[in-house]
Design an enzyme around this catalytic site. Structure first.
Site, PDB file in Angstrom:
ATOM      1  N   ARG A 112      -0.558  -3.692   3.938  1.00 64.82           N
ATOM      2  CA  ARG A 112       0.904  -3.741   3.942  1.00 64.82           C
ATOM      3  C   ARG A 112       1.544  -2.900   5.039  1.00 64.82           C
ATOM      4  NH1 ARG A 112      -1.040  -4.405  -1.063  1.00 64.82           N
ATOM      5  NH2 ARG A 112      -0.058  -6.033  -2.313  1.00 64.82           N
ATOM      6  N   HIS A 137      -0.807  -8.669   4.996  1.00 58.58           N
ATOM      7  CA  HIS A 137      -1.884  -9.475   5.581  1.00 58.58           C
ATOM      8  C   HIS A 137      -1.447 -10.420   6.702  1.00 58.58           C
ATOM      9  CE1 HIS A 137      -4.477  -7.729   2.704  1.00 58.58           C
ATOM     10  NE2 HIS A 137      -4.417  -8.603   1.737  1.00 58.58           N
ATOM     11  N   HIS A 208     -11.456 -10.740   3.933  1.00 57.71           N
ATOM     12  CA  HIS A 208     -10.949 -10.640   2.571  1.00 57.71           C
ATOM     13  C   HIS A 208     -11.845 -11.387   1.570  1.00 57.71           C
ATOM     14  CE1 HIS A 208      -8.005 -10.157  -0.578  1.00 57.71           C
ATOM     15  NE2 HIS A 208      -7.195  -9.525   0.248  1.00 57.71           N
ATOM     16  N   ASP A 280      -6.246  -1.050  -6.521  1.00 58.59           N
ATOM     17  CA  ASP A 280      -5.752  -1.762  -5.338  1.00 58.59           C
ATOM     18  C   ASP A 280      -5.369  -0.678  -4.335  1.00 58.59           C
ATOM     19  OD1 ASP A 280      -4.875  -3.676  -3.622  1.00 58.59           O
ATOM     20  OD2 ASP A 280      -3.380  -4.569  -4.957  1.00 58.59           O
ATOM     21  N   GLU A 346     -12.265  -4.245   1.504  1.00 60.44           N
ATOM     22  CA  GLU A 346     -11.735  -4.614   2.819  1.00 60.44           C
ATOM     23  C   GLU A 346     -11.763  -3.390   3.721  1.00 60.44           C
ATOM     24  OE1 GLU A 346      -7.747  -6.282   1.776  1.00 60.44           O
ATOM     25  OE2 GLU A 346      -8.691  -6.270  -0.186  1.00 60.44           O
TER      26      GLU A 346
HETATM   27  C1  BGC Z   1      -4.154  -6.478  -1.628  1.00 58.56           C
HETATM   28  C2  BGC Z   1      -3.674  -6.908  -2.979  1.00 58.56           C
HETATM   29  C3  BGC Z   1      -3.393  -8.361  -2.910  1.00 58.56           C
HETATM   30  C4  BGC Z   1      -4.660  -9.070  -2.505  1.00 58.56           C
HETATM   31  C5  BGC Z   1      -4.501 -10.546  -2.433  1.00 58.56           C
HETATM   32  C6  BGC Z   1      -5.377  -7.229  -1.310  1.00 58.56           C
HETATM   33  O1  BGC Z   1      -5.849  -6.880  -0.059  1.00 58.56           O
HETATM   34  O2  BGC Z   1      -4.355  -5.097  -1.581  1.00 58.56           O
HETATM   35  O3  BGC Z   1      -2.536  -6.217  -3.383  1.00 58.56           O
HETATM   36  O4  BGC Z   1      -2.905  -8.850  -4.113  1.00 58.56           O
HETATM   37  O5  BGC Z   1      -5.073  -8.588  -1.287  1.00 58.56           O
HETATM   38  O6  BGC Z   1      -3.414 -10.883  -1.763  1.00 58.56           O
END
Ligand code: BGC
Length: 381
Positions: A112, A137, A208, A280, A346
């Site tokens: 983010r 992302h 991802h 997360d 990740e």
């Molecule tokens: C994020 C999550 C998100 C997920 C899928 C992750 O990398 O940290 O918050 O929901 O990706 O979008």
């Protein structure tokens, strides 16, 4: 009538029991994907499905749509192949089902950026707010939704390239990106990233993939044992933006320095667990060197005996426990990908680094080459 309804109820109970059983056991069948289900023109470019295989018959399926890893078939402790990543049987489902970034290459900025804003050399940039109130992302048409140029080098390596134009998704500079996927004979997937720009920009590339070492769609990952080589993590606010503090994991739900079941404290009442709706969070990796390849995390499950080691040159790793998955998601082989049935690790620079100047810089300038590598290594124990 009463007898009929009793019979029906019994039938329903047996069916539910079977379904639950499927949810909690391992899913030990290899995934055989149809290449045709991926061959389509998208945005004037050819999408295809590529397969890498090694001398141990491990296979990795990758599509150049979003550079996504679709399937990873690894041997378990009995030699049976298990598909350990989430994904879809067909390209169309990446368009018509909810975006979870399954297996995708993420860019320009993995994770983010607060309010989708950042400043470079006094100039303000505004990105799409696709995860209110923040940017996530790389935006809606980030690298996960682009068709990459693909070149299969040999049966064990695939090179993907993409040129992102100046101001695409609000980011400055024409960025030329090259990603090499290589499956080695020690059952490792190596991902090597390279990029150059013609104007100063920010960049944080990652992959991802969602893993379930008992097999995609086989139920919860809360029994998986996780180790993360991190003394500290970056606590977040309720919108998942780091506060800027590097907090000690000692004495918290975030202490994975010794192997611990993911489910042990996933429901703890800590504010951080509440903010993340579970795990997360970005962990600050303990590093001996600034950017050599070092072990970041290990995951193991005794059900299949499969172990995953993650090595990286990056300073951080986002551990995401699948809190936003829900049972409406139908994945490969029509298996449901329910709440917390997969995890992501990740590798990355820290979230919101463009606005948080105490974090390692994510800026890339013309004349310099961004270069980083991550390895996902599978073995049995
Ligand atoms: C994020 C999550 C998100 C997920 C899928 C992750 O990398 O940290 O918050 O929901 O990706 O979008």
């Amino acid at each position: 009538m009463k007898r009929l309804s009793t019979v029906l109820m019994l039938f329903f109970a047996i069916a539910c029991n079977n379904a639950n059983h499927k949810e909690n056991s391992k899913n030990d069948s290899v995934t055989l994907l149809s290449r045709g289900a991926y061959q389509q023109d998208v945005m004037g470019k050819k999408v295809d499905l590529f397969v890498l295989s090694n001398k141990n018959k491990m296979t990795v399926y990758i599509t150049n749509y979003g550079g996504r890893i679709v399937s990873v078939n690894v041997p378990d402790k009995s030699g049976t192949f298990v598909d350990v990543v989430l994904g879809y049987d067909s390209l169309k489902h990446y368009f018509d089902r909810k975006e979870n970034y399954f297996g995708a290459l993420i860019g320009r900025y993995g994770n983010r950026i607060a309010k989708g804003k950042f400043e470079l050399d006094g100039k303000q940039y505004q990105l799409a707010i696709n995860n209110a109130p923040n940017a996530l992302h790389g935006g809606p048409t980030g690298f996960h939704n682009q068709v990459w140029d693909a070149k299969q080098i040999d049966s064990q390596s695939l090179e993907l390239s993409y040129v992102s134009r100046d101001m695409e998704e609000g980011y400055p500079g024409t960025l030329t990106v090259n990603v090499l996927y290589r499956l080695t004979d020690d059952n490792s997937i190596e991902i090597s990233y390279k990029a150059t720009t013609d104007k100063k920009t920010v960049l944080n590339l990652t992959n991802h993939s969602y893993f379930n070492l008992n097999g995609a769609g086989s139920g919860t990952i809360n029994d998986h044992l996780l180790t993360i080589n991190a003394d500290k993590f970056t606590p977040v606010d309720s919108t998942l933006i780091p506060t800027g503090i590097l907090a000690d994991v000692a004495g918290t739900s975030f202490d994975f320095r010794k192997s611990k079941a993911i489910g042990d404290s996933v429901n703890s009442s800590s504010e951080q667990i509440k903010n993340g709706k579970g795990y997360d969070h970005n962990f600050v990796l303990n590093r001996k060197t600034a950017s050599d390849m070092e072990l970041a995390a290990t995951v193991y499950t005794s059900v299949t005996g499969i172990k995953l080691d993650v090595f990286t040159q990056e300073p951080g790793i986002q551990f995401y426990g699948g809190n936003f998955l829900d049972s409406s998601l139908l994945g490969k082989k029509d298996l449901h990908y329910s709440y917390r049935t997969a995890f992501c690790l990740e590798t990355q620079h820290f979230p919101n680094a463009p606005n948080q100047h105490s974090f390692a810089s994510t800026e890339l300038v013309p004349g310099k080459t961004y270069q980083t590598k991550t390895i996902y290594k599978f073995s049995v124990q």
